[in-house]
Design an enzyme around this catalytic site. Structure first.
Site, PDB file in Angstrom:
ATOM      1  N   LYS A  98       1.710  -3.997   5.957  1.00 45.34           N
ATOM      2  CA  LYS A  98       2.028  -3.750   4.542  1.00 45.34           C
ATOM      3  C   LYS A  98       3.532  -3.508   4.372  1.00 45.34           C
ATOM      4  CE  LYS A  98      -2.156  -4.059   2.846  1.00 45.34           C
ATOM      5  NZ  LYS A  98      -2.521  -5.254   2.071  1.00 45.34           N
ATOM      6  N   SER A 114       0.861  -1.194   0.000  1.00 49.42           N
ATOM      7  CA  SER A 114       0.000   0.000   0.000  1.00 49.42           C
ATOM      8  C   SER A 114       0.888   1.233   0.000  1.00 49.42           C
ATOM      9  CB  SER A 114      -0.873   0.023   1.260  1.00 49.42           C
ATOM     10  OG  SER A 114      -1.525   1.275   1.378  1.00 49.42           O
ATOM     11  N   TYR A 132      -2.065  -1.764  10.185  1.00 47.24           N
ATOM     12  CA  TYR A 132      -2.175  -1.961   8.722  1.00 47.24           C
ATOM     13  C   TYR A 132      -0.871  -1.555   8.049  1.00 47.24           C
ATOM     14  CZ  TYR A 132      -4.148  -1.231   3.984  1.00 47.24           C
ATOM     15  OH  TYR A 132      -4.427  -1.280   2.630  1.00 47.24           O
TER      16      TYR A 132
HETATM   17  N1  LIG Z   1      -8.771   0.041  -1.771  1.00 46.79           N
HETATM   18  C1  LIG Z   1      -7.674   0.720  -1.511  1.00 46.79           C
HETATM   19  O1  LIG Z   1      -7.663   1.965  -1.558  1.00 46.79           O
HETATM   20  C2  LIG Z   1      -6.381   0.005  -1.188  1.00 46.79           C
HETATM   21  C3  LIG Z   1      -5.198   0.759  -1.158  1.00 46.79           C
HETATM   22  C4  LIG Z   1      -3.996   0.102  -0.891  1.00 46.79           C
HETATM   23  C5  LIG Z   1      -3.980  -1.262  -0.658  1.00 46.79           C
HETATM   24  N2  LIG Z   1      -5.153  -1.948  -0.682  1.00 46.79           N
HETATM   25  C6  LIG Z   1      -5.072  -3.390  -0.455  1.00 46.79           C
HETATM   26  O2  LIG Z   1      -5.560  -4.075  -1.600  1.00 46.79           O
HETATM   27  C7  LIG Z   1      -6.127  -5.335  -1.234  1.00 46.79           C
HETATM   28  C8  LIG Z   1      -7.523  -5.468  -1.783  1.00 46.79           C
HETATM   29  O3  LIG Z   1      -8.298  -4.393  -1.296  1.00 46.79           O
HETATM   30  P1  LIG Z   1      -9.766  -4.064  -1.818  1.00 46.79           P
HETATM   31  O4  LIG Z   1      -9.900  -2.584  -1.716  1.00 46.79           O
HETATM   32  O5  LIG Z   1     -10.039  -4.747  -3.087  1.00 46.79           O
HETATM   33  O6  LIG Z   1     -10.624  -4.743  -0.625  1.00 46.79           O
HETATM   34  P2  LIG Z   1     -12.199  -5.097  -0.533  1.00 46.79           P
HETATM   35  O7  LIG Z   1     -12.565  -4.902   0.902  1.00 46.79           O
HETATM   36  O8  LIG Z   1     -12.954  -4.334  -1.557  1.00 46.79           O
HETATM   37  O9  LIG Z   1     -12.235  -6.645  -0.870  1.00 46.79           O
HETATM   38  C9  LIG Z   1     -11.508  -7.526  -0.053  1.00 46.79           C
HETATM   39  C10 LIG Z   1     -12.055  -8.927  -0.133  1.00 46.79           C
HETATM   40  O10 LIG Z   1     -11.284  -9.693   0.814  1.00 46.79           O
HETATM   41  C11 LIG Z   1     -12.159 -10.510   1.560  1.00 46.79           C
HETATM   42  N3  LIG Z   1     -11.567 -10.774   2.866  1.00 46.79           N
HETATM   43  C12 LIG Z   1     -11.436  -9.919   3.904  1.00 46.79           C
HETATM   44  N4  LIG Z   1     -10.873 -10.521   4.949  1.00 46.79           N
HETATM   45  C13 LIG Z   1     -10.624 -11.790   4.570  1.00 46.79           C
HETATM   46  C14 LIG Z   1     -10.061 -12.907   5.220  1.00 46.79           C
HETATM   47  N5  LIG Z   1      -9.669 -12.830   6.490  1.00 46.79           N
HETATM   48  N6  LIG Z   1      -9.947 -14.064   4.528  1.00 46.79           N
HETATM   49  C15 LIG Z   1     -10.383 -14.159   3.256  1.00 46.79           C
HETATM   50  N7  LIG Z   1     -10.938 -13.130   2.590  1.00 46.79           N
HETATM   51  C16 LIG Z   1     -11.055 -11.958   3.243  1.00 46.79           C
HETATM   52  C17 LIG Z   1     -13.451  -9.714   1.657  1.00 46.79           C
HETATM   53  O11 LIG Z   1     -14.560 -10.564   1.930  1.00 46.79           O
HETATM   54  C18 LIG Z   1     -13.510  -9.063   0.283  1.00 46.79           C
HETATM   55  O12 LIG Z   1     -14.182  -9.876  -0.652  1.00 46.79           O
HETATM   56  C19 LIG Z   1      -6.048  -5.368   0.303  1.00 46.79           C
HETATM   57  O13 LIG Z   1      -4.893  -6.073   0.684  1.00 46.79           O
HETATM   58  C20 LIG Z   1      -5.914  -3.900   0.685  1.00 46.79           C
HETATM   59  O14 LIG Z   1      -5.279  -3.712   1.908  1.00 46.79           O
HETATM   60  C21 LIG Z   1      -6.345  -1.356  -0.927  1.00 46.79           C
END
Ligand SMILES: NC(=O)c1ccc[n+]([C@@H]2O[C@H](COP(=O)([O-])OP(=O)(O)OC[C@H]3O[C@@H](n4cnc5c(N)ncnc54)[C@H](O)[C@@H]3O)[C@@H](O)[C@H]2O)c1
Length: 252
Positions: A162, A144, A158
Site C-alpha cells: 500500500k 490504506s 500489505y
Molecule cells: N476493508 C477495509 O477496512 C480496508 C481498509 C483499507 C484499505 N482497504 C483496501 O480496499 C480495497 C477493497 O477492500 P474490500 O474491503 O472491499 O475487500 P473485499 O475482500 O470485501 O472485496 C475484495 C474483492 O476483491 C476480489 N479479489 C481478491 N483477490 C483478487 C485477485 N487476486 N484478483 C481479482 N479479484 C480479487 C475478491 O474476490 C472480492 O470480491 C482493497 O485494496 C483493500 O486492501 C480495505
C-alpha cells in the site's frame, strides 16, 4: 449522471467497496467492467447493475496475472469501445499469513505483493494506453491508513504494498498529466466489508467505532462516494493526491 458516457474498469468488484463503487458508477451513467476472481460475485454485481438499468461486463480473472488483466482491458474495450477510468481496488488482507517481517514467509510476502502491488501495476500498464487513446482519464489507486501509520499488530507485506502505491501515484500523475490522465489514491480507514469480516466480532466493531472521532466504522459507500468524485470531471484539476477517508483515525 456524473459519469455519463464514461467506461470504467474496477478490480475486486465482486464484493465490498468494489461492488459498491461499480453499482454507484453505473447509476451515475458509467459502463463498468466488473473484474473479480470470484465468478459468482462478479455476476451478482453485474446483475445488480442491470437490475437498475445499467450496463456492465463480468470478467473473471486474477489481478496478479498480467495476461488476465490485459485480457480484461481488451474485452472491456471490445464491448464498450473505450476506457476512461481505471480503479485498482482489488486487494487482500491476510492477517493469518501476513504478519511482522520476523514471522512472515517469503512465499506469503510475495503473494500479497503480487495481488496488492503488481495488480495495480498490470492494470495501469495495460489501461493507460487506452486512456491515452480516449484523450484522458482517471486512475484511482487504493492505499490504506496502514500505509500512513505503524501498527503493533503488523501486516508488513500489505503495508509495504500500500505504501508503494503512494509512490506509484505520484509517478503516474507526473508522467501522464500531459495526456490529461489523472491519478489519485484513496486511503480507506477501517471499512465494514467482507475483507474485515473474519477479524471483526460485533464487540470489536463497536469498540473500534467508538474510538474514532466519527464514532462508527466506515461502510463501502463512504469510499465509493470518494471514488466517484475522483472518477468524475469534478476532480479535473486533482492529480497525485491522497484522499484519507477514515472517520478521523489519522487525525488523532
Ligand atoms: N476493508 C477495509 O477496512 C480496508 C481498509 C483499507 C484499505 N482497504 C483496501 O480496499 C480495497 C477493497 O477492500 P474490500 O474491503 O472491499 O475487500 P473485499 O475482500 O470485501 O472485496 C475484495 C474483492 O476483491 C476480489 N479479489 C481478491 N483477490 C483478487 C485477485 N487476486 N484478483 C481479482 N479479484 C480479487 C475478491 O474476490 C472480492 O470480491 C482493497 O485494496 C483493500 O486492501 C480495505
Amino acid at each position: 449522471m456524473r459519469l455519463k458516457g464514461k467506461v470504467a474498469i474496477i478490480t475486486g468488484a465482486g464484493m465490498g467497496m468494489g461492488r459498491e463503487a461499480s453499482v454507484l458508477f453505473a447509476q451515475e451513467g458509467a459502463k463498468v467492467i466488473v473484474f473479480d476472481l470470484n465468478e459468482q460475485a462478479a455476476k451478482e454485481t453485474v446483475a445488480e447493475i442491470e437490475k437498475n438499468g445499467g450496463e456492465a461486463l463480468a470478467f473473471v480473472g486474477n489481478v496478479a496475472k498480467e495476461a488476465d488483466v490485459k485480457a480484461a482491458v481488451e474485452a472491456g474495450v471490445a464491448r464498450f469501445g473505450k476506457l476512461d477510468i481505471l480503479y485498482a481496488n482489488a486487494g487482500v488482507l491476510w492477517k493469518d499469513r501476513d504478519k511482522s517481517v520476523v514471522e512472515t514467509t517469503e512465499e506469503n510476502w510475495d503473494i500479497v505483493q503480487a495481488i496488492n502491488l503488481k495488480g495495480p501495476f498490470f492494470l495501469t500498464k495495460h489501461g493507460i494506453p487506452e486512456l491515452q487513446k480516449a484523450g484522458g482519464g482517471s486512475i484511482i489507486l487504493v492505499g490504506s491508513i496502514s500505509a500512513l501509520a505503524g501498527f503493533t499488530l503488523a501486516q508488513d507485506s500489505y503495508t509495504c504494498a500500500k505504501g508503494a502505491l503512494i509512490s506509484l501515484n505520484k509517478s503516474l500523475a507526473v508522467q501522464f498529466g500531459g495526456d490529461q490522465i489523472r491519478c489519485n489514491v484513496i486511503h480507506p480507514g477501517m471499512i465494514d466489508t467482507p475483507l474485515q469480516a473474519p477479524y471483526l466480532t460485533p464487540e470489536k466493531k463497536k469498540a473500534i467505532g467508538d474510538s474514532l472521532p466519527m464514532k462508527r466504522l466506515g461502510v463501502a459507500r463512504d469510499i465509493a462516494n470518494a471514488a466517484l468524485f475522483l472518477a468524475s470531471d469534478e476532480s479535473a484539476w486533482m492529480t497525485g493526491a491522497e484522499m484519507i477517508v477514515d472517520g478521523g483515525f489519522i487525525a488523532c
